[in-house]
Scaffold this active site. Structure first.
Site, PDB file in Angstrom:
ATOM      1  CG  ASP A 264       6.620 -13.449  10.949  1.00 15.35           C
ATOM      2  OD1 ASP A 264       6.912 -13.263   9.744  1.00 15.35           O
ATOM      3  OD2 ASP A 264       7.165 -13.094  11.985  1.00 15.35           O
ATOM      4  CB  SER A 265       9.567 -16.243   9.393  1.00 10.83           C
ATOM      5  OG  SER A 265       9.946 -14.975   9.714  1.00 10.83           O
TER       6      SER A 265
ATOM      7  CB  CYS B  97       5.871 -13.047   6.844  1.00  8.89           C
ATOM      8  SG  CYS B  97       7.721 -13.568   6.577  1.00  8.89           S
TER       9      CYS B  97
ATOM     10  CD  GLU C 257      13.857 -13.128  15.996  1.00 14.25           C
ATOM     11  OE1 GLU C 257      14.704 -13.753  15.988  1.00 14.25           O
ATOM     12  OE2 GLU C 257      12.652 -13.205  15.395  1.00 14.25           O
TER      13      GLU C 257
ATOM     14  CB  CYS D  49      10.555  -6.463   7.789  1.00 13.27           C
ATOM     15  SG  CYS D  49      11.028  -7.784   9.233  1.00 13.27           S
TER      16      CYS D  49
ATOM     17  CG  HIS E  32      11.182  -8.911  13.168  1.00 15.80           C
ATOM     18  ND1 HIS E  32      10.602  -9.907  12.530  1.00 15.80           N
ATOM     19  CD2 HIS E  32      11.420  -9.524  14.392  1.00 15.80           C
ATOM     20  CE1 HIS E  32      10.989 -11.143  12.854  1.00 15.80           C
ATOM     21  NE2 HIS E  32      11.302 -10.917  14.120  1.00 15.80           N
TER      22      HIS E  32
END
Lengths: 276, 276
Positions: free
Chosen positions: A10-11, A73, A151, A185, A187
């Site tokens: 993933d990024s 991702c 994040e 996504c 996240h």
């Protein structure tokens, strides 16, 4: 039986939601995770830059003798579209598995799609869904602030910032009447509770990372490729420092033992340029 | 008289607030701006990675025959601290100019400091202020969501998200009674109105990018180094696509004519590794 590891990248740390699902559903598997934390996020960059980074990420995963690679991702999966890496290793993105899960889940044929600006701009989820069932109506929406919110731990469903951002991004999808929502996504599952509360209990949320993990496991099962041990390990690689990775990873995958090693961005760049 | 350009760089577009100030105060100057948009933001990365990127940014600026280099980035300036690049070109960060401006502005000897997590972790602003006047009390606060908010245009002082984030980050500084506030990241002036409204009109806001521009101009004046033409140009370089740069730059520096060219991350990496 195949005891080689599963490669997941993933990024940044979002893909750890896919690792968590993999640990839950196939605990015997060894996992090699790569997170490009020195260059996260990808979702606000151009397609050109995303494809350049993705090629490096895939080359790194492929260098680790893995039996399957998962791009955990949404941004990378969407940018790649139907392009499968030419390295002979079975490859899974999150777009097709999530599109399939959403198409199975919807009862009224209306699916909301959330993702980074790059993901939504690509139209990849809509194309994947149209191929499965051309009658399904899609309502796509970019949610650029969700990644930085997650994040920074801003995910509490009682937080006015969380509620306000969820409302302004998902208002159109809710008012459309969609009964299924793709969290496009990796996240976004950290905003699950806030999103579910806003959308209502009748709306099915589809975690794209979890869908990709399940698709890879199905593939391994069908090809007698699952591991034959009791309990696998999680070995992580990161482009920023291992300390920062460890510090933040618990938010995504608390309670899972993992080791972390650094791989430099220069090494990645050399990998795709044929330099050593 | 020196007609060479002024080099200004930042992790992304925030440093354009420094370019805008330079255009206002010294319109004759040619400006070469570099924004590392393929790797922005820097402020949530480790010191190690920030210093690696900064070395590349400085090497790139130095390769352009500039008469002065400005690190229009709070994160880079803080990570460098007192380390001045060893390339013979006069160098300005934002920390010392902003610290000096704040020390001059405060009447009650209390200065609030805002910045990215990396900037606040570094303690660079406090050290710079302590050197100017050891009696000044500093109240530092990291504001990690401000950069993504500004980059996504979430800056309206009437927006509940803006108000709520400003309040939760600046509550401690406001209640301390500080009469001066350093906007220690070049993105933050875009939240000026919301911050001023919350802090009250008696509090002086110090834009770190503007302070750095003024310091560089003072230096050039003192050394007979200003340009001797009517009106200078702004030439930009970016690591992501020029299209994305142009699309977003107007938010930071509307109305200024500029050209944009791409420089690849691989080129930067080769610069500091002595490869061509």
């Amino acid at each position: 039986m195949d005891n080689r590891a599963i490669g997941i990248f993933d990024s940044g740390l979002g893909g750890l939601t896919c690792v968590a699902e993999m640990k839950r559903a196939a605990p015997a598997e060894d996992i090699i995770y790569f997170g490009d934390t020195a260059r996260v996020p990808y979702g606000t960059r151009s397609r050109e830059t995303i494809l350049e980074y993705a090629a490096q990420d895939i080359a790194f995963a492929a260098s680790k003798d893995v039996k399957v690679i998962i791009a955990a991702c949404g941004t990378v999966s969407s940018a790649l579209g139907d392009t499968i890496p030419d390295n002979g290793i079975p490859f899974f993105g999150v777009v097709h598995p999530a599109a399939q899960a959403a198409a199975r889940a919807t009862r009224n044929g209306m699916i909301g799609i959330t993702g980074t600006p790059a993901t939504i701009r690509s139209g990849a989820y809509e194309r994947a869904i149209a191929r499965i069932s051309p009658d399904i109506r899609c309502i796509p929406t970019a949610c650029p602030l969700f990644v930085p919110m997650v994040e920074n731990g801003i995910t509490d469903p009682d937080d006015v910032v969380v509620q306000s951002m969820v409302e302004r991004y998902l208002e159109g999808i809710r008012s459309s009447g969609a009964d299924t929502l793709i969290l496009g996504c990796t996240h976004y599952p950290h905003l699950n509770e806030a999103i579910q509360r806003y959308m209502g209990d009748d709306v099915t949320l589809i975690s794209s990372g979890a869908a990709a993990a399940m698709a890879a496991i199905e593939h391994l099962k069908a090809n007698d490729g699952l591991a034959g041990r009791e309990c696998g390990t999680v070995r992580c690689f990161t482009t920023d420092t291992p300390d920062m990775f460890r510090e933040n990873a618990h938010r995504f995958i608390g309670g899972v033992d993992l080791t972390v090693e650094k791989v430099s961005v220069d090494t990645l760049s050399d990998l795709t340029r044929g330099r050593t």
